[in-house]
Design an enzyme around this catalytic site. Structure first.
Site, PDB file in Angstrom:
ATOM      1  N   LYS A 257      33.379  50.065  36.713  1.00  0.00           N
ATOM      2  CA  LYS A 257      34.031  48.963  36.148  1.00  0.00           C
ATOM      3  C   LYS A 257      34.492  48.956  34.777  1.00  0.00           C
ATOM      4  O   LYS A 257      35.719  48.732  34.524  1.00  0.00           O
ATOM      5  CB  LYS A 257      32.979  47.747  36.111  1.00  0.00           C
ATOM      6  CG  LYS A 257      33.341  46.411  35.551  1.00  0.00           C
ATOM      7  CD  LYS A 257      32.372  45.490  34.967  1.00  0.00           C
ATOM      8  CE  LYS A 257      32.219  46.114  33.484  1.00  0.00           C
ATOM      9  NZ  LYS A 257      31.193  44.994  32.918  1.00  0.00           N
ATOM     10  N   ASP A 276      33.265  42.926  38.059  1.00  0.00           N
ATOM     11  CA  ASP A 276      32.041  42.527  37.644  1.00  0.00           C
ATOM     12  C   ASP A 276      31.313  41.389  38.428  1.00  0.00           C
ATOM     13  O   ASP A 276      31.504  41.318  39.609  1.00  0.00           O
ATOM     14  CB  ASP A 276      32.226  42.186  36.344  1.00  0.00           C
ATOM     15  CG  ASP A 276      33.247  40.862  36.247  1.00  0.00           C
ATOM     16  OD1 ASP A 276      33.395  40.194  37.256  1.00  0.00           O
ATOM     17  OD2 ASP A 276      33.050  40.486  35.016  1.00  0.00           O
TER      18      ASP A 276
END
Length: 315
Positions: A257, A276
């Site tokens: 991420k 996320d």
């Protein structure tokens, strides 16, 4: 100075969509952006007119690129809506690195952990269900006015390492504290984000004392790698998307991420769509299949529309 911007341009949305942690709305309604050594106050005047605090030369040489004004977001949204409506009959084409966008989307999704290459074929990357189309159409409408800011790769590397397991207000506070402690003043009240050399003077203990907690050794490792040349951010800007991603995840504390956030916001790689907790919820609302890689080079832009929609609708 007054400038005209006819394209999508929402100061509020750009400052409040999780890509930029130092932009603030001031009491007079203007917005302040800080990047490298420069500070900009900008205020909407109506009818696509904006008052800016910089010279025409600085706007043209620095801030125009920062706000990604060489790209027409209205046209991008039209392409996205055609994709969602099923009326787009031509593929998104070739990426700048030569790989077809749908092949690149498949590889991107695999790298981001959103598909298992042994379980899901290219057809699974299509936008898909009515629920996905409805959600993404609503997200595009909510996020209209957003742009991907072209920010400093070094600042993005450190701030997104800091961002782990923090909400946006907490990230903002941590970044400002780091600037006050280790940056240098640009005026009586504002400080630059610390350079690698400035941050390199802080020990791990200093960084923990500054409130970085378990992230302190990660920040220390990133600074050491940049200072030693092991992480050459300028050279990395010339790498292909996948090579850039692989280089970033070699840094301690940088996972998929965070690496994709740095690719998108620090290097302008708009094919990257970070996942996320908010985007995981968006994927669930889309029927459990990640729709973003289907948008090829615009995946990161659609992701930002979805992130803004999710966080502001509190879904």
């Amino acid at each position: 100075m007054i400038i005209g911007i006819e394209d999508d341009f929402s100061l509020e949305k750009m400052a409040d969509c999780g890509q930029c942690f130092r932009a603030v709305c001031l009491p007079d309604g203007s917005y302040r952006f800080i990047s490298r050594e420069k500070v900009l106050n900008i205020r909407e005047q109506g009818s696509h007119q904006f008052q800016v605090s910089c010279s025409e030369e600085e706007w043209d040489e620095f801030w125009r690129d920062y706000f990604d004004l060489s790209r027409t977001y209205k046209r991008i949204r039209e392409d996205l809506l055609l994709q969602l409506s099923g009326e787009r009959t031509t593929p998104f084409g070739q990426t700048s690195r030569g790989m077809s966008e749908r092949d690149a989307a498949t590889e991107t999704a695999r790298r981001q952990g959103s598909i298992d290459p042994g379980e899901r074929c290219i057809q699974g990357l299509d936008v898909g269900s009515d629920a996905a189309i409805r959600f993404l159409t609503q997200a595009e409408q909510a996020g209209r006015g957003l742009r991907i800011l072209r920010q400093d790769p070094w600042e993005m590397l450190i701030t997104f390492i800091i961002s782990q397991r923090k909400n946006i207000p907490a990230i903002r506070l941590a970044v400002e504290k780091l600037a006050m402690l280790y940056g240098h003043p640009v005026n009586e009240m504002l400080f630059t984000f610390p350079t690698p050399e400035e941050l390199g003077r802080a020990s791990e203990a200093d960084l923990r004392a500054a409130g970085l907690g378990y992230r302190a050794p990660y920040v220390r490792d990133a600074a050491d790698k940049v200072l030693s040349g092991a992480l050459d951010l300028e050279a990395m800007g010339k790498l292909g998307d996948e090579a850039l991603f692989e280089k970033l995840i070699s840094v301690k504390g940088v996972g998929k991420k965070v690496a994709n956030c740095i690719c998108l916001f620090g290097f302008g790689r708009t094919s990257r769509a970070p996942v996320d907790v908010w985007i995981e919820r968006a994927i669930t609302l889309c029927g459990g299949v990640d729709p973003f890689p289907a948008f090829g080079e615009y995946a990161g832009i659609m992701q930002q529309y979805a992130f803004y929609y999710m966080t502001h609708q509190k879904m």
